[in-house]
Design a protein around this motif. Structure first.
Motif, PDB file in Angstrom:
ATOM      1  N   GLU A  94     -44.740  54.391  -0.691  1.00  0.00           N
ATOM      2  CA  GLU A  94     -44.587  55.804  -0.340  1.00  0.00           C
ATOM      3  C   GLU A  94     -43.229  56.073   0.303  1.00  0.00           C
ATOM      4  OE1 GLU A  94     -47.849  56.787   2.144  1.00  0.00           O
ATOM      5  OE2 GLU A  94     -49.327  56.824   0.518  1.00  0.00           O
ATOM      6  N   LEU A  95     -42.761  55.130   1.109  1.00  0.00           N
ATOM      7  CA  LEU A  95     -41.460  55.310   1.760  1.00  0.00           C
ATOM      8  C   LEU A  95     -40.302  55.147   0.789  1.00  0.00           C
ATOM      9  CD1 LEU A  95     -42.020  53.421   5.138  1.00  0.00           C
ATOM     10  CD2 LEU A  95     -41.680  55.871   4.844  1.00  0.00           C
ATOM     11  N   GLY A  96     -40.488  54.315  -0.206  1.00  0.00           N
ATOM     12  CA  GLY A  96     -39.418  54.088  -1.173  1.00  0.00           C
ATOM     13  C   GLY A  96     -38.229  53.392  -0.536  1.00  0.00           C
ATOM     14  N   SER A  97     -37.047  53.941  -0.761  1.00  0.00           N
ATOM     15  CA  SER A  97     -35.829  53.325  -0.217  1.00  0.00           C
ATOM     16  C   SER A  97     -35.746  53.443   1.301  1.00  0.00           C
ATOM     17  CB  SER A  97     -34.595  53.971  -0.846  1.00  0.00           C
ATOM     18  OG  SER A  97     -34.572  55.367  -0.585  1.00  0.00           O
ATOM     19  N   LEU A  98     -36.531  54.361   1.878  1.00  0.00           N
ATOM     20  CA  LEU A  98     -36.517  54.524   3.337  1.00  0.00           C
ATOM     21  C   LEU A  98     -37.146  53.337   4.059  1.00  0.00           C
ATOM     22  CD1 LEU A  98     -37.448  58.311   3.696  1.00  0.00           C
ATOM     23  CD2 LEU A  98     -35.190  57.253   3.901  1.00  0.00           C
ATOM     24  N   ILE A  99     -37.809  52.453   3.313  1.00  0.00           N
ATOM     25  CA  ILE A  99     -38.412  51.271   3.929  1.00  0.00           C
ATOM     26  C   ILE A  99     -37.356  50.389   4.579  1.00  0.00           C
ATOM     27  CG2 ILE A  99     -38.242  49.838   1.855  1.00  0.00           C
ATOM     28  CD1 ILE A  99     -41.133  49.895   4.398  1.00  0.00           C
ATOM     29  N   VAL A 100     -36.100  50.585   4.171  1.00  0.00           N
ATOM     30  CA  VAL A 100     -35.007  49.793   4.752  1.00  0.00           C
ATOM     31  C   VAL A 100     -34.875  50.059   6.248  1.00  0.00           C
ATOM     32  CG1 VAL A 100     -32.510  49.411   4.710  1.00  0.00           C
ATOM     33  CG2 VAL A 100     -33.770  49.715   2.568  1.00  0.00           C
ATOM     34  N   PRO A 120     -37.220  51.007   8.800  1.00  0.00           N
ATOM     35  CA  PRO A 120     -38.108  50.246   9.687  1.00  0.00           C
ATOM     36  C   PRO A 120     -37.929  48.740   9.561  1.00  0.00           C
ATOM     37  CG  PRO A 120     -39.355  51.252   7.891  1.00  0.00           C
ATOM     38  CD  PRO A 120     -37.982  51.841   7.850  1.00  0.00           C
ATOM     39  N   SER A 121     -37.576  48.272   8.371  1.00  0.00           N
ATOM     40  CA  SER A 121     -37.345  46.833   8.200  1.00  0.00           C
ATOM     41  C   SER A 121     -36.141  46.378   9.013  1.00  0.00           C
ATOM     42  CB  SER A 121     -37.126  46.504   6.718  1.00  0.00           C
ATOM     43  OG  SER A 121     -38.251  46.861   5.953  1.00  0.00           O
ATOM     44  N   LEU A 122     -35.085  47.194   8.977  1.00  0.00           N
ATOM     45  CA  LEU A 122     -33.892  46.872   9.753  1.00  0.00           C
ATOM     46  C   LEU A 122     -34.178  46.926  11.245  1.00  0.00           C
ATOM     47  CD1 LEU A 122     -30.867  46.253   9.804  1.00  0.00           C
ATOM     48  CD2 LEU A 122     -30.430  48.716   9.724  1.00  0.00           C
ATOM     49  N   ALA A 123     -34.939  47.947  11.672  1.00  0.00           N
ATOM     50  CA  ALA A 123     -35.284  48.068  13.090  1.00  0.00           C
ATOM     51  C   ALA A 123     -36.104  46.870  13.557  1.00  0.00           C
ATOM     52  CB  ALA A 123     -36.052  49.366  13.327  1.00  0.00           C
ATOM     53  N   LEU A 124     -37.059  46.440  12.738  1.00  0.00           N
ATOM     54  CA  LEU A 124     -37.880  45.281  13.090  1.00  0.00           C
ATOM     55  C   LEU A 124     -37.035  44.017  13.185  1.00  0.00           C
ATOM     56  CD1 LEU A 124     -40.692  44.121  13.613  1.00  0.00           C
ATOM     57  CD2 LEU A 124     -40.957  43.837  11.143  1.00  0.00           C
ATOM     58  N   THR A 125     -36.091  43.870  12.278  1.00  0.00           N
ATOM     59  CA  THR A 125     -35.204  42.704  12.308  1.00  0.00           C
ATOM     60  C   THR A 125     -34.358  42.682  13.575  1.00  0.00           C
ATOM     61  OG1 THR A 125     -35.094  42.712   9.887  1.00  0.00           O
ATOM     62  CG2 THR A 125     -33.381  41.488  11.065  1.00  0.00           C
ATOM     63  N   VAL A 126     -33.851  43.857  13.961  1.00  0.00           N
ATOM     64  CA  VAL A 126     -33.032  43.945  15.176  1.00  0.00           C
ATOM     65  C   VAL A 126     -33.859  43.605  16.408  1.00  0.00           C
ATOM     66  CG1 VAL A 126     -31.756  45.536  16.665  1.00  0.00           C
ATOM     67  CG2 VAL A 126     -31.403  45.588  14.191  1.00  0.00           C
ATOM     68  N   VAL A 127     -35.084  44.120  16.470  1.00  0.00           N
ATOM     69  CA  VAL A 127     -35.954  43.850  17.624  1.00  0.00           C
ATOM     70  C   VAL A 127     -36.262  42.361  17.735  1.00  0.00           C
ATOM     71  CG1 VAL A 127     -38.278  44.193  18.544  1.00  0.00           C
ATOM     72  CG2 VAL A 127     -36.976  46.143  17.700  1.00  0.00           C
ATOM     73  N   ILE A 128     -36.591  41.737  16.622  1.00  0.00           N
ATOM     74  CA  ILE A 128     -36.922  40.307  16.641  1.00  0.00           C
ATOM     75  C   ILE A 128     -35.699  39.475  17.024  1.00  0.00           C
ATOM     76  CG2 ILE A 128     -37.608  38.355  15.196  1.00  0.00           C
ATOM     77  CD1 ILE A 128     -39.399  40.274  13.666  1.00  0.00           C
ATOM     78  N   ALA A 129     -34.547  39.835  16.486  1.00  0.00           N
ATOM     79  CA  ALA A 129     -33.322  39.112  16.837  1.00  0.00           C
ATOM     80  C   ALA A 129     -32.996  39.280  18.316  1.00  0.00           C
ATOM     81  CB  ALA A 129     -32.161  39.613  15.976  1.00  0.00           C
TER      82      ALA A 129
END
Length: 235
Positions: free
Chosen positions: A117-123, A125-134
């Motif tokens: 449903e998000l399509g290309s916008l999934i990038v 939240p994925s980027l935000a999650l990666t930053v938080v984990i890092a």
């Protein structure tokens, strides 16, 4: 009979009043009080004893000079979160690659549907999650939890630090191996905190770490450890 009825009514009213009365302080106030009390009593006898027992350090030989309660709490939170995230990600990846859409776990199906449903916008939240984990991993690696100073050899110290992000270990070091970083002192508060979290504010040997100045037992313990003064503190 009338008297008995009146007494019963009054008794029931009192009981209802007791049952519906609210506590004088909220849960948040109790939590706040607990946190503040913990900070005030950072080096009381009971906390010092528990620290020595937890770290298996001889209290007769080593004095606790640094105790970062916040680092200890975030360590356990991160140590619990990261393995759960890795396990969940592994299950997600295996389920996606081995099962048909109808045979996947419910949470996997929901995540896939949301991603479609998000399509290309999934990038985003994925980027935000990666930053938080890092960020969590970096903080876990940088922050020192406790520091002890040897009572007989005041030049010798022991740090309790993170190992492999999910365990703790003891690291011995000497005073001549330490140095403080002051490059962020002239920055704004936000920039200084960001620089400390990224690069640390002290160096021990060839590794960088982050400490909180107000978590030392007193400022002279910090200044002596970082070679800013030459007079050993009283242990």
């Amino acid at each position: 009979m009338i008297t008995r009825c009146i007494l019963n009514i009054r008794l029931n009213t009192i009981r209802r009043g007791i049952c519906t009365s609210r506590p004088s302080s909220s849960v948040f106030q109790k939590i706040k009080h607990f946190l503040l009390a913990e900070e005030r009593d950072n080096f009381d006898a009971d906390n010092i004893r528990k620290a020595h027992e937890k770290d298996k350090v001889d209290e007769k030989e080593w004095a606790l000079i640094y105790r970062d309660v916040g680092a200890s709490r975030t360590f356990y939170m991160t140590a619990a979160f990261l393995p759960c995230f890795i396990i969940g990600s592994t299950i997600f990846a295996v389920d996606i690659n081995t099962n048909s859409p109808s045979n996947r776990f419910d949470f996997v199906q929901k995540l896939v549907t949301d991603a479609e449903e998000l399509g290309s916008l999934i990038v985003l939240p994925s980027l935000a999650l990666t930053v938080v984990i890092a960020f969590l991993a970096r903080v876990q690696q940088l922050r020192l939890i406790r520091i002890y100073q040897n009572k007989k050899d005041t030049e010798s110290f022991m740090a309790i630090q993170s190992k492999l992000l999910v365990t703790q270990h003891k690291a011995l070091f000497r005073r001549d191996e330490t140095a403080g970083f002051y490059f962020a002192d002239d920055q704004t508060d936000g920039a200084r905190v960001a620089l400390h979290f990224l690069f640390g504010n002290i160096q021990i040997g060839n590794r960088k770490f982050m400490i909180m100045d107000d978590m030392f037992k007193a400022n002279n313990y910090r200044s002596y450890m970082l070679n800013e003064t030459s007079v050993p503190p009283r242990l």
